[in-house]
Design a protein around this motif. Structure first.
Motif, PDB file in Angstrom:
ATOM      1  N   GLY A   1      92.910  33.246  22.874  1.00 12.41           N
ATOM      2  CA  GLY A   1      93.923  33.344  23.910  1.00 12.41           C
ATOM      3  C   GLY A   1      93.966  32.186  24.882  1.00 12.41           C
ATOM      4  N   LYS A   2      93.181  31.153  24.613  1.00 20.15           N
ATOM      5  CA  LYS A   2      93.138  30.008  25.529  1.00 20.15           C
ATOM      6  C   LYS A   2      93.506  28.723  24.797  1.00 20.15           C
ATOM      7  CE  LYS A   2      89.756  31.969  28.719  1.00 20.15           C
ATOM      8  NZ  LYS A   2      88.501  31.721  29.481  1.00 20.15           N
ATOM      9  N   GLN A   3      93.768  27.687  25.560  1.00 14.95           N
ATOM     10  CA  GLN A   3      94.100  26.404  24.957  1.00 14.95           C
ATOM     11  C   GLN A   3      92.832  25.696  24.496  1.00 14.95           C
ATOM     12  OE1 GLN A   3      95.942  24.183  28.156  1.00 14.95           O
ATOM     13  NE2 GLN A   3      93.977  23.547  29.021  1.00 14.95           N
ATOM     14  N   ARG A   4      93.024  24.692  23.654  1.00 19.81           N
ATOM     15  CA  ARG A   4      91.900  23.897  23.175  1.00 19.81           C
ATOM     16  C   ARG A   4      91.507  22.913  24.282  1.00 19.81           C
ATOM     17  NH1 ARG A   4      92.220  21.331  17.220  1.00 19.81           N
ATOM     18  NH2 ARG A   4      92.757  23.535  16.896  1.00 19.81           N
ATOM     19  N   ASP A   5      90.229  22.911  24.626  1.00 19.55           N
ATOM     20  CA  ASP A   5      89.738  22.084  25.724  1.00 19.55           C
ATOM     21  C   ASP A   5      88.681  21.094  25.256  1.00 19.55           C
ATOM     22  OD1 ASP A   5      89.773  24.917  27.963  1.00 19.55           O
ATOM     23  OD2 ASP A   5      91.273  23.333  27.727  1.00 19.55           O
ATOM     24  N   LEU A   6      88.606  19.985  25.939  1.00 22.52           N
ATOM     25  CA  LEU A   6      87.587  18.987  25.658  1.00 22.52           C
ATOM     26  C   LEU A   6      86.209  19.527  26.027  1.00 22.52           C
ATOM     27  CD1 LEU A   6      87.663  15.236  26.508  1.00 22.52           C
ATOM     28  CD2 LEU A   6      85.800  16.621  27.381  1.00 22.52           C
ATOM     29  N   VAL A   7      85.235  19.266  25.154  1.00 22.49           N
ATOM     30  CA  VAL A   7      83.842  19.588  25.450  1.00 22.49           C
ATOM     31  C   VAL A   7      83.083  18.296  25.755  1.00 22.49           C
ATOM     32  CG1 VAL A   7      81.689  20.548  24.565  1.00 22.49           C
ATOM     33  CG2 VAL A   7      83.888  21.623  23.980  1.00 22.49           C
ATOM     34  N   ALA A   8      83.155  17.345  24.818  1.00 21.12           N
ATOM     35  CA  ALA A   8      82.465  16.070  24.998  1.00 21.12           C
ATOM     36  C   ALA A   8      83.069  15.041  24.060  1.00 21.12           C
ATOM     37  CB  ALA A   8      80.969  16.205  24.714  1.00 21.12           C
ATOM     38  N   THR A   9      83.132  13.803  24.535  1.00 20.62           N
ATOM     39  CA  THR A   9      83.603  12.707  23.691  1.00 20.62           C
ATOM     40  C   THR A   9      82.696  11.499  23.873  1.00 20.62           C
ATOM     41  OG1 THR A   9      85.084  11.854  25.407  1.00 20.62           O
ATOM     42  CG2 THR A   9      86.022  13.424  23.836  1.00 20.62           C
ATOM     43  N   ILE A  10      82.659  10.661  22.843  1.00 25.47           N
ATOM     44  CA  ILE A  10      81.906   9.411  22.899  1.00 25.47           C
ATOM     45  C   ILE A  10      82.784   8.330  22.281  1.00 25.47           C
ATOM     46  CG2 ILE A  10      80.695  10.003  20.738  1.00 25.47           C
ATOM     47  CD1 ILE A  10      78.290   8.391  21.871  1.00 25.47           C
ATOM     48  N   SER A  11      82.935   7.240  23.005  1.00 25.25           N
ATOM     49  CA  SER A  11      83.816   6.162  22.541  1.00 25.25           C
ATOM     50  C   SER A  11      83.042   5.150  21.706  1.00 25.25           C
ATOM     51  CB  SER A  11      84.440   5.456  23.739  1.00 25.25           C
ATOM     52  OG  SER A  11      83.468   4.645  24.386  1.00 25.25           O
ATOM     53  N   ASN A  12      83.773   4.171  21.168  1.00 20.48           N
ATOM     54  CA  ASN A  12      83.109   3.143  20.360  1.00 20.48           C
ATOM     55  C   ASN A  12      82.245   2.226  21.216  1.00 20.48           C
ATOM     56  OD1 ASN A  12      85.143   1.839  21.684  1.00 20.48           O
ATOM     57  ND2 ASN A  12      86.074   0.921  19.863  1.00 20.48           N
ATOM     58  N   SER A  13      82.407   2.286  22.516  1.00 19.72           N
ATOM     59  CA  SER A  13      81.541   1.519  23.419  1.00 19.72           C
ATOM     60  C   SER A  13      80.460   2.406  24.031  1.00 19.72           C
ATOM     61  CB  SER A  13      82.378   0.879  24.527  1.00 19.72           C
ATOM     62  OG  SER A  13      83.036   1.873  25.281  1.00 19.72           O
ATOM     63  N   ASP A  14      80.291   3.600  23.450  1.00 18.71           N
ATOM     64  CA  ASP A  14      79.266   4.553  23.888  1.00 18.71           C
ATOM     65  C   ASP A  14      79.531   5.132  25.274  1.00 18.71           C
ATOM     66  OD1 ASP A  14      76.546   2.865  22.182  1.00 18.71           O
ATOM     67  OD2 ASP A  14      77.781   4.562  21.553  1.00 18.71           O
ATOM     68  N   SER A  15      80.762   5.081  25.701  1.00 21.26           N
ATOM     69  CA  SER A  15      81.131   5.783  26.922  1.00 21.26           C
ATOM     70  C   SER A  15      81.247   7.272  26.608  1.00 21.26           C
ATOM     71  CB  SER A  15      82.465   5.254  27.444  1.00 21.26           C
ATOM     72  OG  SER A  15      82.894   5.990  28.563  1.00 21.26           O
ATOM     73  N   ILE A  16      80.564   8.104  27.402  1.00 22.47           N
ATOM     74  CA  ILE A  16      80.497   9.539  27.132  1.00 22.47           C
ATOM     75  C   ILE A  16      81.161  10.313  28.258  1.00 22.47           C
ATOM     76  CG2 ILE A  16      78.929  11.508  26.941  1.00 22.47           C
ATOM     77  CD1 ILE A  16      76.986   9.698  25.457  1.00 22.47           C
ATOM     78  N   ASN A  17      81.881  11.347  27.864  1.00 22.28           N
ATOM     79  CA  ASN A  17      82.558  12.204  28.821  1.00 22.28           C
ATOM     80  C   ASN A  17      82.253  13.649  28.473  1.00 22.28           C
ATOM     81  OD1 ASN A  17      84.337  12.908  30.928  1.00 22.28           O
ATOM     82  ND2 ASN A  17      86.000  13.190  29.456  1.00 22.28           N
TER      83      ASN A  17
ATOM     84  N   SER B   1      81.806  22.099  32.713  1.00 23.07           N
ATOM     85  CA  SER B   1      81.149  23.361  32.381  1.00 23.07           C
ATOM     86  C   SER B   1      79.954  23.197  31.447  1.00 23.07           C
ATOM     87  CB  SER B   1      82.162  24.319  31.745  1.00 23.07           C
ATOM     88  OG  SER B   1      82.710  23.742  30.572  1.00 23.07           O
ATOM     89  N   VAL B   2      79.838  22.051  30.778  1.00 23.94           N
ATOM     90  CA  VAL B   2      78.725  21.858  29.842  1.00 23.94           C
ATOM     91  C   VAL B   2      77.777  20.753  30.296  1.00 23.94           C
ATOM     92  CG1 VAL B   2      80.229  22.608  27.971  1.00 23.94           C
ATOM     93  CG2 VAL B   2      79.849  20.160  28.328  1.00 23.94           C
ATOM     94  N   MET B   3      78.115  20.091  31.373  1.00 20.89           N
ATOM     95  CA  MET B   3      77.283  18.983  31.870  1.00 20.89           C
ATOM     96  C   MET B   3      75.853  19.459  32.091  1.00 20.89           C
ATOM     97  SD  MET B   3      77.925  15.745  32.877  1.00 20.89           S
ATOM     98  CE  MET B   3      79.576  15.747  33.562  1.00 20.89           C
ATOM     99  N   GLY B   4      74.916  18.692  31.557  1.00 21.20           N
ATOM    100  CA  GLY B   4      73.511  19.018  31.725  1.00 21.20           C
ATOM    101  C   GLY B   4      72.965  19.982  30.683  1.00 21.20           C
ATOM    102  N   ARG B   5      73.848  20.595  29.906  1.00 14.63           N
ATOM    103  CA  ARG B   5      73.409  21.551  28.870  1.00 14.63           C
ATOM    104  C   ARG B   5      73.696  21.032  27.462  1.00 14.63           C
ATOM    105  NH1 ARG B   5      75.897  26.319  28.440  1.00 14.63           N
ATOM    106  NH2 ARG B   5      77.874  25.588  29.312  1.00 14.63           N
ATOM    107  N   PHE B   6      74.781  20.297  27.315  1.00 18.26           N
ATOM    108  CA  PHE B   6      75.187  19.784  26.000  1.00 18.26           C
ATOM    109  C   PHE B   6      74.965  18.277  25.957  1.00 18.26           C
ATOM    110  CE2 PHE B   6      78.648  23.169  24.863  1.00 18.26           C
ATOM    111  CZ  PHE B   6      77.728  24.174  25.133  1.00 18.26           C
TER     112      PHE B   6
ATOM    113  N   LEU C   1      72.803  28.061  26.148  1.00 16.47           N
ATOM    114  CA  LEU C   1      74.130  28.584  25.854  1.00 16.47           C
ATOM    115  C   LEU C   1      74.415  29.844  26.650  1.00 16.47           C
ATOM    116  CD1 LEU C   1      74.173  27.815  22.065  1.00 16.47           C
ATOM    117  CD2 LEU C   1      75.953  27.120  23.674  1.00 16.47           C
ATOM    118  N   LYS C   2      75.696  29.980  27.020  1.00 13.32           N
ATOM    119  CA  LYS C   2      76.170  31.115  27.800  1.00 13.32           C
ATOM    120  C   LYS C   2      77.253  31.851  27.011  1.00 13.32           C
ATOM    121  CE  LYS C   2      75.620  28.368  32.044  1.00 13.32           C
ATOM    122  NZ  LYS C   2      76.310  27.838  33.251  1.00 13.32           N
TER     123      LYS C   2
END
Length: 122
Positions: A42-58, A62-67, A85-86
């Motif tokens: 029932g919810k939209q698709r949301d970003l969890v984590a990404t890593i770019s080709n320059s190793d920039s991470i986002n 809600s998952v910072m520090g756990r994932f 995990l929650k």
């Protein structure tokens, strides 16, 4: 054509850990970015984590520090280590890659995996 094969989902109790992996194959010259998204019922698709080709991470707040997201360029693999995990982490998790098909910077595309279910029980 690019294929993504995900693995590692499952059922875990709150406080537990899971590791998701995604292997990419096919018409790939290089990666612009790799990442994970999730969609709860029932919810939209949301970003969890990404890593770019320059190793920039986002990370999503809600998952910072756990994932932790990581990639293995030699194996065309992106992984997501999920700790503490929650129940609210329960969702279908999708692997995403943005690839270049050649040296032409205009020749790129987005591709999604089929999704893997993560269920966290309380």
């Amino acid at each position: 054509q690019v294929q993504l094969v995900e693995s590692g989902g499952g059922l875990v109790q709150a406080g537990g850990s899971l590791r998701l992996s995604c292997v990419a194959s096919g018409n790939i010259f290089s990666f612009a970015a790799m990442g994970w998204y999730r969609q709860a019922p029932g919810k939209q698709r949301d970003l969890v984590a990404t890593i770019s080709n320059s190793d920039s991470i986002n990370y999503a707040d809600s998952v910072m520090g756990r994932f932790t997201i990581s990639r293995d360029n030699a194996k065309n693999t992106v992984s997501l280590q999920m700790n503490s995990l929650k129940p609210e982490d329960t969702a279908v998790y999708y692997c995403h890659v943005r690839v270049y098909y050649s040296t032409n910077s205009r020749a790129w595309g987005d591709h999604w995996g089929q999704g893997t279910q993560v269920t966290v029980s309380s």
